[in-house]
Write a protein that holds these residues in place. Structure first.
Motif: not given
Length: 280
Positions: A252-268
């Protein structure tokens, strides 16, 4: 201790469900997307997410496909937002005008705010040879655009691509100014990529890129459509093309994006790539 994110959200691209045999040439398994989507929702439900967005191509074809895939989303405990893609209009002509209503969208394009961010969801299908009613002048407009691109040697003048109308373009420009005035950072979402250069890019990708380049508060542009995925940075904006869920028999393919003050973290998850995107 590392600081907690401001918020997180889930991303799905191109589940493209239909009760069809696999397309082995394209390595697509439309019938298997139901189980892939159930698994993704199960994972999303383990996390504290602000919402989950599906970036278009909910179905592969056939109006009845919506009756099967949309109920799967009812298990999701988070808010959900949909965009539409080209395959969502692979339905009988009488249904073309009611796709966004069938999916329960407030309108074909819309925006919403969350924790200092403005999310702008575009309807990339307006000018196309598939979404407008059959005798609509927008179909001719799309053909002219495709021809112009083809004549210029561009690779994206394809019948599976599309563009937004002048009215929606003006709306987008107004929303970008509004977000700027409110001190919000912006994430633009569309089914179609506009960067890097690719045969899947929107028919109006040059015009879109020029508009986005005028604004330094646009953090990211998120899209699907090109199932292989893609990534680029232009004028300080990240362009993230998420991979298609429908592809391959057993991943499969999907993601969770975490929004921080200084960055975006994409967890695939599955085939999707992890990314850390530092904010300017």
């Amino acid at each position: 201790m590392p600081s907690a994110p401001l918020f997180r959200f889930g991303v799905i691209a191109d589940p493209q469900y239909a009760d069809l045999e696999p397309n082995l040439t394209l390595n697509r398994y439309p019938a298997k997307s139901l189980d892939k989507l159930r698994d993704a929702i199960e994972e999303f439900n383990r996390h504290d997410l602000a919402f989950v967005v599906t970036l278009g191509d909910i179905i592969d074809r056939q109006w009845k496909s919506f009756d099967v895939i949309l109920p799967v989303y009812e298990a999701l405990r988070h808010a959900k937002h949909f965009l539409l893609g080209n395959h969502d209009f692979a339905v009988a002509p009488e249904h073309l005008g009611s796709v966004s209503a069938r999916v329960g969208m407030p309108s074909a394009y819309y925006d919403f705010s969350h924790s200092g961010y403005r999310f702008i969801a575009l309807d990339g299908n307006e000018i196309s040879v598939f979404a407008p009613p059959e005798d609509d002048p927008r179909r001719q407009e799309a053909k002219a655009l495709m021809k112009r691109l083809g004549d210029s040697g561009a690779t994206n003048g394809q019948r599976w691509n599309a563009a937004i109308s002048d009215a929606q373009f003006d709306w987008l420009a107004a929303k970008l100014r509004e977000a700027k005035a409110a001190g919000e950072k912006v994430v633009v979402m569309n089914h179609y990529p506009v960067f890097p250069d690719n045969p899947h890019n929107a028919l109006d990708s040059d015009r879109m890129l020029s508009l986005l380049a005028e604004h330094d508060h646009i953090i990211a542009y998120l899209n699907g459509h090109n199932h292989a995925g893609n990534f680029g940075v232009s004028d300080g904006t990240y362009f993230v093309n998420f991979m298609g869920m429908v592809d391959t028999e057993d991943t499969s393919a999907y993601s969770i994006v975490s929004v921080y003050d200084d960055r975006l973290e994409v967890t695939g998850f599955g085939r999707e790539t992890d990314r850390t995107l530092a904010l300017r």
